[in-house]
Design a protein around this motif. Structure first.
Motif, PDB file in Angstrom:
ATOM      1  N   PHE A 133       0.836  -1.202   0.000  1.00 17.59           N
ATOM      2  CA  PHE A 133       0.000   0.000   0.000  1.00 17.59           C
ATOM      3  C   PHE A 133       0.873   1.255   0.000  1.00 17.59           C
ATOM      4  O   PHE A 133       0.631   2.209  -0.748  1.00 17.59           O
ATOM      5  CB  PHE A 133      -0.923   0.000   1.213  1.00 17.59           C
ATOM      6  N   THR A 134       1.903   1.241   0.833  1.00 22.30           N
ATOM      7  CA  THR A 134       2.803   2.397   0.903  1.00 22.30           C
ATOM      8  C   THR A 134       3.521   2.600  -0.425  1.00 22.30           C
ATOM      9  O   THR A 134       3.641   3.728  -0.915  1.00 22.30           O
ATOM     10  CB  THR A 134       3.829   2.193   2.028  1.00 22.30           C
ATOM     11  N   LEU A 135       3.996   1.500  -1.003  1.00 22.66           N
ATOM     12  CA  LEU A 135       4.710   1.601  -2.276  1.00 22.66           C
ATOM     13  C   LEU A 135       3.811   2.145  -3.387  1.00 22.66           C
ATOM     14  O   LEU A 135       4.212   3.035  -4.151  1.00 22.66           O
ATOM     15  CB  LEU A 135       5.259   0.228  -2.662  1.00 22.66           C
ATOM     16  N   GLY A 136       2.604   1.600  -3.502  1.00 24.93           N
ATOM     17  CA  GLY A 136       1.705   2.074  -4.554  1.00 24.93           C
ATOM     18  C   GLY A 136       1.391   3.553  -4.425  1.00 24.93           C
ATOM     19  O   GLY A 136       1.401   4.298  -5.416  1.00 24.93           O
ATOM     20  N   SER A 137       1.138   3.999  -3.203  1.00 24.75           N
ATOM     21  CA  SER A 137       0.818   5.418  -2.988  1.00 24.75           C
ATOM     22  C   SER A 137       2.015   6.306  -3.313  1.00 24.75           C
ATOM     23  O   SER A 137       1.887   7.330  -3.997  1.00 24.75           O
ATOM     24  CB  SER A 137       0.395   5.627  -1.530  1.00 24.75           C
ATOM     25  N   LEU A 138       3.194   5.923  -2.824  1.00 23.14           N
ATOM     26  CA  LEU A 138       4.382   6.741  -3.064  1.00 23.14           C
ATOM     27  C   LEU A 138       4.757   6.774  -4.545  1.00 23.14           C
ATOM     28  O   LEU A 138       5.234   7.791  -5.053  1.00 23.14           O
ATOM     29  CB  LEU A 138       5.562   6.198  -2.248  1.00 23.14           C
ATOM     30  N   THR A 139       4.559   5.644  -5.238  1.00 20.36           N
ATOM     31  CA  THR A 139       4.900   5.602  -6.657  1.00 20.36           C
ATOM     32  C   THR A 139       4.038   6.580  -7.451  1.00 20.36           C
ATOM     33  O   THR A 139       4.532   7.292  -8.337  1.00 20.36           O
ATOM     34  CB  THR A 139       4.725   4.177  -7.203  1.00 20.36           C
ATOM     35  N   VAL A 164      -4.527  -1.364  -5.216  1.00 23.56           N
ATOM     36  CA  VAL A 164      -4.077  -2.378  -6.191  1.00 23.56           C
ATOM     37  C   VAL A 164      -2.866  -3.137  -5.658  1.00 23.56           C
ATOM     38  O   VAL A 164      -2.821  -4.380  -5.668  1.00 23.56           O
ATOM     39  CB  VAL A 164      -3.737  -1.710  -7.539  1.00 23.56           C
ATOM     40  N   THR A 165      -1.884  -2.410  -5.150  1.00 25.29           N
ATOM     41  CA  THR A 165      -0.651  -3.053  -4.687  1.00 25.29           C
ATOM     42  C   THR A 165      -0.900  -3.838  -3.404  1.00 25.29           C
ATOM     43  O   THR A 165      -0.330  -4.922  -3.219  1.00 25.29           O
ATOM     44  CB  THR A 165       0.436  -1.985  -4.475  1.00 25.29           C
ATOM     45  N   MET A 166      -1.731  -3.309  -2.529  1.00 28.30           N
ATOM     46  CA  MET A 166      -2.071  -4.039  -1.303  1.00 28.30           C
ATOM     47  C   MET A 166      -2.807  -5.336  -1.632  1.00 28.30           C
ATOM     48  O   MET A 166      -2.563  -6.385  -1.012  1.00 28.30           O
ATOM     49  CB  MET A 166      -2.940  -3.168  -0.399  1.00 28.30           C
ATOM     50  N   GLY A 167      -3.712  -5.294  -2.607  1.00 33.52           N
ATOM     51  CA  GLY A 167      -4.461  -6.492  -2.978  1.00 33.52           C
ATOM     52  C   GLY A 167      -3.564  -7.608  -3.464  1.00 33.52           C
ATOM     53  O   GLY A 167      -3.828  -8.789  -3.195  1.00 33.52           O
ATOM     54  N   ALA A 168      -2.482  -7.250  -4.162  1.00 39.00           N
ATOM     55  CA  ALA A 168      -1.547  -8.295  -4.613  1.00 39.00           C
ATOM     56  C   ALA A 168      -0.905  -8.994  -3.430  1.00 39.00           C
ATOM     57  O   ALA A 168      -0.622 -10.200  -3.483  1.00 39.00           O
ATOM     58  CB  ALA A 168      -0.476  -7.668  -5.512  1.00 39.00           C
ATOM     59  N   GLY A 169      -0.672  -8.248  -2.339  1.00 37.40           N
ATOM     60  CA  GLY A 169      -0.084  -8.860  -1.154  1.00 37.40           C
ATOM     61  C   GLY A 169      -1.051  -9.733  -0.385  1.00 37.40           C
ATOM     62  O   GLY A 169      -0.632 -10.493   0.494  1.00 37.40           O
ATOM     63  N   LEU A 170      -2.346  -9.613  -0.669  1.00 36.89           N
ATOM     64  CA  LEU A 170      -3.360 -10.408   0.034  1.00 36.89           C
ATOM     65  C   LEU A 170      -3.796 -11.636  -0.757  1.00 36.89           C
ATOM     66  O   LEU A 170      -4.665 -12.388  -0.297  1.00 36.89           O
ATOM     67  CB  LEU A 170      -4.591  -9.530   0.317  1.00 36.89           C
TER      68      LEU A 170
END
Length: 282
Positions: A133-139, A164-170
């Motif tokens: 989540f942090t990576l997607g937002s910062l990107t 989107v990025t958090m969902g991949a981790g779940l």
């Protein structure tokens, strides 16, 4: 000998996977809060009552920028503080965000080809939902600065890419080729979902009040939802199809080496290893 070699290979394959970075309590609460506010900010055109102040101030929607941006930055800071990420993790976060931001302009304006999505999906998978989540937002934040795309839409893009990025981790665990197919399917779905959600933000703002696709202030969801779906199909479905196809194809073609590199970097960095010091002689 062959059995021992096979065993060593299996052991090596096992150690290639590093534990993802977990959500902490504060960061989980922060993500839940900003997600709830973000969901309301996206969905208000479908559910606002005709006489509500939300409808009366629908033209002020872009100013949600002023509310969401500090909340998004608060989530990033809470994640960094709550998970105790060290300098190596912060450095990896910066590198991946920079690479993602650099990938975005390669496809922007070219029929929806956005290669940054495949990197976000793989990074979220390898590093976990909190880091993702942090990576997607910062990107998204970095790419907006890089491309000059700073505007009221930026916090919505940051939030949606964080989802989107958090969902991949779940995603559920899978191994081998099956993992790549899971990621490719998720990447394709995320390619459509990102465009669909972002259109919810722009729809009341950009269509005006005089077309058959326009948002009708105060109308029930049964009237506005078909208008929105028609607007999405007419303006964005083809664009999102290309994004979904490119993301799925890159996950299948480059997913294995990129995942290995991310797992190897995570393992060597030992992000969550606690360093302790003992007195000499013990």
């Amino acid at each position: 000998m062959a059995d021992r070699a096979a065993g060593r290979r299996r052991a090596g394959e096992h150690t290639m996977t590093a534990a993802p970075i977990r959500f902490g309590v504060r960061s989980l609460c922060a993500v839940a809060l900003v997600s709830a506010i973000g969901a309301m900010a996206f969905l208000w055109p479908l559910f606002a009552d005709p006489g509500s102040d939300v409808v009366a101030h629908s033209g002020d929607a872009p100013w949600l920028f002023a509310l969401l941006l500090p909340l998004m930055l608060a989530v990033v800071l809470a994640t960094l503080a709550d998970t105790g990420l060290g300098p190596k993790a912060v450095a990896m976060l910066g590198v991946l965000a920079a690479v993602g931001a650099a990938l975005r302009p390669l496809g922007a304006g070219t029929a929806g080809i956005e290669p940054m999505f495949f990197l976000m999906v793989l990074a979220g998978r390898a590093l976990g939902p909190g880091f993702g989540f942090t990576l997607g937002s910062l990107t998204m934040f970095a790419s907006a600065l890089l491309t000059g795309g700073v505007g009221p839409w930026m916090p919505f893009q940051m939030l949606t890419m964080g989802w989107v990025t958090m969902g991949a981790g779940l995603l559920p665990r899978a191994g081998g080729r099956a993992e790549l197919w899971v990621l490719a399917a998720y990447g394709a779905l995320a390619g459509f979902a990102y465009g669909f959600v972002m259109n919810l933000w722009g729809w009341p703002v950009v269509t005006g009040q005089s077309t058959s696709l326009s948002y009708v202030a105060g109308a029930p969801a049964s009237e506005n939802l078909p208008r929105f779906l028609a607007y999405y199909v007419a303006t964005s479905l083809g664009w999102d199809f290309m994004r979904a196809a490119v993301t799925a194809a890159l996950c299948l073609l480059l997913g294995r080496p990129v995942l290995k590199a991310l797992h190897r970097a995570t393992r060597r960095a030992a992000f969550e290893t606690q360093v302790t010091f003992e007195a000499a002689g013990k």
